[in-house]
Design a protein around this motif. Structure first.
Motif, PDB file in Angstrom:
ATOM      1  N   VAL A 109       0.826  -1.220   0.000  1.00 13.23           N
ATOM      2  CA  VAL A 109       0.000   0.000   0.000  1.00 13.23           C
ATOM      3  C   VAL A 109       0.864   1.275   0.000  1.00 13.23           C
ATOM      4  O   VAL A 109       0.634   2.204  -0.781  1.00 13.23           O
ATOM      5  CB  VAL A 109      -0.975  -0.006   1.207  1.00 13.23           C
ATOM      6  N   ALA A 110       1.874   1.310   0.874  1.00 14.45           N
ATOM      7  CA  ALA A 110       2.685   2.529   1.004  1.00 14.45           C
ATOM      8  C   ALA A 110       3.419   2.882  -0.286  1.00 14.45           C
ATOM      9  O   ALA A 110       3.750   4.043  -0.518  1.00 14.45           O
ATOM     10  CB  ALA A 110       3.685   2.370   2.154  1.00 14.45           C
ATOM     11  N   ALA A 111       3.643   1.876  -1.117  1.00 14.34           N
ATOM     12  CA  ALA A 111       4.354   2.106  -2.380  1.00 14.34           C
ATOM     13  C   ALA A 111       3.513   2.911  -3.363  1.00 14.34           C
ATOM     14  O   ALA A 111       4.023   3.411  -4.368  1.00 14.34           O
ATOM     15  CB  ALA A 111       4.768   0.771  -3.001  1.00 14.34           C
ATOM     16  N   HIS A 112       2.199   3.033  -3.077  1.00 13.20           N
ATOM     17  CA  HIS A 112       1.288   3.756  -3.983  1.00 13.20           C
ATOM     18  C   HIS A 112       0.862   5.112  -3.438  1.00 13.20           C
ATOM     19  O   HIS A 112      -0.086   5.708  -3.954  1.00 13.20           O
ATOM     20  CB  HIS A 112       0.035   2.921  -4.241  1.00 13.20           C
ATOM     21  N   TYR A 113       1.505   5.560  -2.363  1.00 11.07           N
ATOM     22  CA  TYR A 113       1.105   6.840  -1.760  1.00 11.07           C
ATOM     23  C   TYR A 113       2.112   7.933  -2.057  1.00 11.07           C
ATOM     24  O   TYR A 113       3.271   7.628  -2.269  1.00 11.07           O
ATOM     25  CB  TYR A 113       0.923   6.660  -0.240  1.00 11.07           C
ATOM     26  N   PRO A 114       1.672   9.229  -2.103  1.00 12.24           N
ATOM     27  CA  PRO A 114       0.320   9.753  -1.942  1.00 12.24           C
ATOM     28  C   PRO A 114      -0.630   9.259  -3.038  1.00 12.24           C
ATOM     29  O   PRO A 114      -0.206   9.010  -4.162  1.00 12.24           O
ATOM     30  CB  PRO A 114       0.500  11.278  -2.053  1.00 12.24           C
ATOM     31  N   ALA A 115      -1.910   9.151  -2.672  1.00 14.36           N
ATOM     32  CA  ALA A 115      -2.941   8.704  -3.616  1.00 14.36           C
ATOM     33  C   ALA A 115      -4.151   9.621  -3.484  1.00 14.36           C
ATOM     34  O   ALA A 115      -4.319  10.297  -2.465  1.00 14.36           O
ATOM     35  CB  ALA A 115      -3.327   7.259  -3.301  1.00 14.36           C
ATOM     36  N   ILE A 116      -4.970   9.624  -4.525  1.00 15.70           N
ATOM     37  CA  ILE A 116      -6.153  10.491  -4.530  1.00 15.70           C
ATOM     38  C   ILE A 116      -7.173  10.018  -3.486  1.00 15.70           C
ATOM     39  O   ILE A 116      -7.496   8.829  -3.432  1.00 15.70           O
ATOM     40  CB  ILE A 116      -6.827  10.492  -5.926  1.00 15.70           C
TER      41      ILE A 116
ATOM     42  N   ARG B 238      -8.254  15.255  -4.020  1.00 18.42           N
ATOM     43  CA  ARG B 238      -6.833  15.595  -4.128  1.00 18.42           C
ATOM     44  C   ARG B 238      -5.998  14.512  -3.440  1.00 18.42           C
ATOM     45  O   ARG B 238      -6.543  13.709  -2.672  1.00 18.42           O
ATOM     46  CB  ARG B 238      -6.561  16.978  -3.530  1.00 18.42           C
ATOM     47  N   PRO B 239      -4.691  14.499  -3.711  1.00 18.88           N
ATOM     48  CA  PRO B 239      -3.875  13.442  -3.107  1.00 18.88           C
ATOM     49  C   PRO B 239      -3.673  13.652  -1.611  1.00 18.88           C
ATOM     50  O   PRO B 239      -3.591  14.785  -1.147  1.00 18.88           O
ATOM     51  CB  PRO B 239      -2.537  13.556  -3.853  1.00 18.88           C
ATOM     52  N   VAL B 240      -3.613  12.539  -0.901  1.00 14.58           N
ATOM     53  CA  VAL B 240      -3.258  12.568   0.521  1.00 14.58           C
ATOM     54  C   VAL B 240      -2.094  11.602   0.723  1.00 14.58           C
ATOM     55  O   VAL B 240      -1.961  10.612   0.000  1.00 14.58           O
ATOM     56  CB  VAL B 240      -4.446  12.140   1.422  1.00 14.58           C
ATOM     57  N   ASP B 241      -1.223  11.923   1.683  1.00 20.81           N
ATOM     58  CA  ASP B 241      -0.110  11.010   1.944  1.00 20.81           C
ATOM     59  C   ASP B 241      -0.527   9.983   2.993  1.00 20.81           C
ATOM     60  O   ASP B 241      -1.662  10.005   3.481  1.00 20.81           O
ATOM     61  CB  ASP B 241       1.173  11.780   2.304  1.00 20.81           C
ATOM     62  N   LEU B 242       0.389   9.088   3.330  1.00 26.18           N
ATOM     63  CA  LEU B 242       0.035   7.971   4.209  1.00 26.18           C
ATOM     64  C   LEU B 242      -0.425   8.463   5.587  1.00 26.18           C
ATOM     65  O   LEU B 242      -1.394   7.942   6.146  1.00 26.18           O
ATOM     66  CB  LEU B 242       1.266   7.062   4.344  1.00 26.18           C
TER      67      LEU B 242
ATOM     68  N   LEU C 196       2.231   4.247  13.605  1.00 29.88           N
ATOM     69  CA  LEU C 196       1.261   3.613  12.699  1.00 29.88           C
ATOM     70  C   LEU C 196       1.760   3.685  11.246  1.00 29.88           C
ATOM     71  O   LEU C 196       1.660   2.717  10.496  1.00 29.88           O
ATOM     72  CB  LEU C 196      -0.100   4.302  12.812  1.00 29.88           C
ATOM     73  N   THR C 197       2.317   4.836  10.865  1.00 27.50           N
ATOM     74  CA  THR C 197       2.817   4.993   9.494  1.00 27.50           C
ATOM     75  C   THR C 197       3.973   4.026   9.240  1.00 27.50           C
ATOM     76  O   THR C 197       4.041   3.396   8.180  1.00 27.50           O
ATOM     77  CB  THR C 197       3.276   6.448   9.258  1.00 27.50           C
ATOM     78  N   ALA C 198       4.864   3.919  10.216  1.00 32.54           N
ATOM     79  CA  ALA C 198       6.015   3.021  10.052  1.00 32.54           C
ATOM     80  C   ALA C 198       5.541   1.572   9.933  1.00 32.54           C
ATOM     81  O   ALA C 198       6.057   0.798   9.113  1.00 32.54           O
ATOM     82  CB  ALA C 198       6.971   3.172  11.236  1.00 32.54           C
ATOM     83  N   PHE C 199       4.544   1.211  10.743  1.00 30.93           N
ATOM     84  CA  PHE C 199       4.041  -0.157  10.701  1.00 30.93           C
ATOM     85  C   PHE C 199       3.405  -0.450   9.335  1.00 30.93           C
ATOM     86  O   PHE C 199       3.643  -1.508   8.741  1.00 30.93           O
ATOM     87  CB  PHE C 199       3.027  -0.373  11.831  1.00 30.93           C
ATOM     88  N   VAL C 200       2.622   0.485   8.843  1.00 26.40           N
ATOM     89  CA  VAL C 200       1.984   0.289   7.532  1.00 26.40           C
ATOM     90  C   VAL C 200       3.054   0.261   6.429  1.00 26.40           C
ATOM     91  O   VAL C 200       3.040  -0.606   5.552  1.00 26.40           O
ATOM     92  CB  VAL C 200       0.932   1.396   7.250  1.00 26.40           C
ATOM     93  N   ALA C 201       4.002   1.216   6.501  1.00 22.75           N
ATOM     94  CA  ALA C 201       5.019   1.308   5.441  1.00 22.75           C
ATOM     95  C   ALA C 201       5.915   0.062   5.417  1.00 22.75           C
ATOM     96  O   ALA C 201       6.329  -0.396   4.352  1.00 22.75           O
ATOM     97  CB  ALA C 201       5.866   2.565   5.636  1.00 22.75           C
ATOM     98  N   GLN C 202       6.154  -0.492   6.600  1.00 27.97           N
ATOM     99  CA  GLN C 202       7.040  -1.660   6.655  1.00 27.97           C
ATOM    100  C   GLN C 202       6.449  -2.845   5.891  1.00 27.97           C
ATOM    101  O   GLN C 202       7.185  -3.695   5.394  1.00 27.97           O
ATOM    102  CB  GLN C 202       7.304  -2.042   8.118  1.00 27.97           C
ATOM    103  N   GLN C 203       5.132  -2.871   5.759  1.00 25.17           N
ATOM    104  CA  GLN C 203       4.474  -3.969   5.023  1.00 25.17           C
ATOM    105  C   GLN C 203       4.784  -3.883   3.519  1.00 25.17           C
ATOM    106  O   GLN C 203       4.440  -4.796   2.764  1.00 25.17           O
ATOM    107  CB  GLN C 203       2.961  -3.968   5.241  1.00 25.17           C
ATOM    108  N   SER C 204       5.380  -2.763   3.091  1.00 28.55           N
ATOM    109  CA  SER C 204       5.726  -2.604   1.671  1.00 28.55           C
ATOM    110  C   SER C 204       7.225  -2.704   1.439  1.00 28.55           C
ATOM    111  O   SER C 204       7.701  -2.372   0.360  1.00 28.55           O
ATOM    112  CB  SER C 204       5.243  -1.244   1.165  1.00 28.55           C
TER     113      SER C 204
END
Lengths: 145, 257
Positions: free
Chosen positions: B86-93, B99-103, B130-138
């Motif tokens: 998921v984090a690999a696709h952020y920021p996303a609309i 408009r785009p939002v970041d993680l 929380l961001t680090a935990f989500v980003a680590q999954q990518s």
């Protein structure tokens, strides 16, 4: 919360800008022949100012400063500056190098106009004062090869 | 006429050369500019301090919060599966905002909308965790901003900001990170500015920090007025940087000097 602080900053700004009015200078060819202050600078003080990180010179340049461990290499080595350029040429290169090369990454050290989103702490102020520029010019002309 | 054409052409070429992106084959993560002992710190999860935030984030993922008393896990279940890539696709609309939002903003939108909880402040321990935990999954996933055509104008705005000279030192991001990444600023490697490891642990900060924190520090460095956390300009810049790093593997939580 931020209201009064902002108002204070806005009120303070015109005074600041007025206090920092730049001295005029005349460009001839690729040089400013006359001292910005009307007096010669002090080379020893110029060396100290040049090495001060707040002046930003050695973030990009390196030179004959054996005591400085962390120098940059984005810009030319300052060794021999005084052989390559005259005093007046060095002065213009410090004051506003973008006049000679629009694409240069060398900041204009004595210019306050034409800049974008300058932070409040620096707004309306040149990077260096006229005195500091004269001191640095006086030092650079001594760097001969 | 022909001369005029040549002048126009060469002017175009000059502009192009000055703002050319780094060719795909020459792109390098900030990791490759680091000293071997700093790389070793990133490579080993048992000594990577960023993992402390990841572990906190894992706990927060399961903790019920807000008026609805829901945890992230109640909707998204196991993050190892649901957040993979998921984090690999952020920021996303964000469809509602257009408009785009970041993680970080996505996490806070989830909090306010679905959990009906208060948004977490930028750079707070909880939001970084929380961001680090989500980003680590990518980790290891290739950065791939979506092909959503809605993103294009925001990428373009981010690129414009990347090129824009600003601050008392009158420099644009491109002047260092496109044109001089092989050089040193005051003895430190400049790097290409690819955001491959955020949120990351910076030795200088002695903390984990977000990409917005890093961007704001760079802006202050050139003596410009940094945009506020969450400002659309910062998200657009993040988006441009991610599109510029397209295909590079994510390293979160990375270590940087």
């Amino acid at each position: 919360m931020s209201g009064p602080i902002l108002a204070g900053a806005l009120l303070a700004l015109p005074g600041l800008a007025a206090a920092q009015e730049l001295r005029g200078y005349a460009v001839t060819g690729d040089a400013i022949a006359k001292s910005l202050t009307g007096a010669p600078g002090d080379p020893a003080r110029g060396r100290t100012t040049l090495l001060n990180r707040q002046s930003t010179c050695i973030l990009c340049h390196n030179g004959p400063f054996p005591e400085e461990k962390f120098q940059g290499d984005l810009a030319p080595n300052l060794v021999g500056s005084g052989s390559r350029w005259s005093e007046g040429q060095l002065r213009l290169r410090l004051v506003d190098a973008s006049r000679l090369n629009e694409a240069t990454i060398m900041p204009s050290y004595y210019r306050v106009d034409g800049l974008h989103r300058v932070g409040p702490a620096w707004r309306g102020k040149p990077i260096l004062s006229a005195e500091q520029i004269e001191d640095i010019v006086a030092y650079l002309v001594t760097l001969r090869e | 006429m022909r001369l005029a054409g040549l002048i126009v052409l060469s002017a175009l070429f000059a502009v192009d050369a000055a703002s050319a992106e780094i060719p795909q084959a020459e792109r390098r993560s900030g990791y490759s500019f680091m000293a071997p002992d700093t790389r070793a710190m990133q490579d080993d999860d048992t000594i990577n301090p960023g993992m402390l935030w990841v572990l906190d984030g894992e706990k927060l993922w399961a903790r019920k919060s807000g008026v609805t008393n829901k945890a992230c896990a109640d909707c998204h279940q196991d993050a190892r599966a649901s957040m993979k890539g998921v984090a690999a696709h952020y920021p996303a609309i964000d469809k509602a905002l257009g408009r785009p939002v970041d993680l970080e903003q996505r996490i806070n939108l989830c909090r306010t909308t679905h959990q009906q909880a208060t948004p977490l402040p930028y750079e707070s321990r909880e939001l970084l965790a929380l961001t680090a935990f989500v980003a680590q999954q990518s980790r290891g996933a290739a950065i791939e901003p979506g092909n959503d055509p809605q993103l294009a104008p925001f990428v373009a705005k981010g690129r414009e900001l990347f090129m824009q000279r600003q601050g008392q030192l009158n420099l644009g991001c491109t002047n260092c990170h496109d044109e001089n990444w092989d050089k040193r600023l005051a003895g430190s490697a400049i790097t290409q500015g690819h955001p491959t490891g955020y949120p990351l642990y910076r030795l200088e900060w002695q903390s984990l920090g977000s990409l917005q924190r890093r961007l704001r520090a760079c802006m202050t460095g050139i003596r410009a007025q940094a945009y506020d956390y969450g400002a659309p300009e910062l998200v657009e810049l993040e988006l441009y940087l991610m599109s510029r790093a397209r295909g590079m593997p994510l390293e979160a939580p990375a270590i940087r000097p």
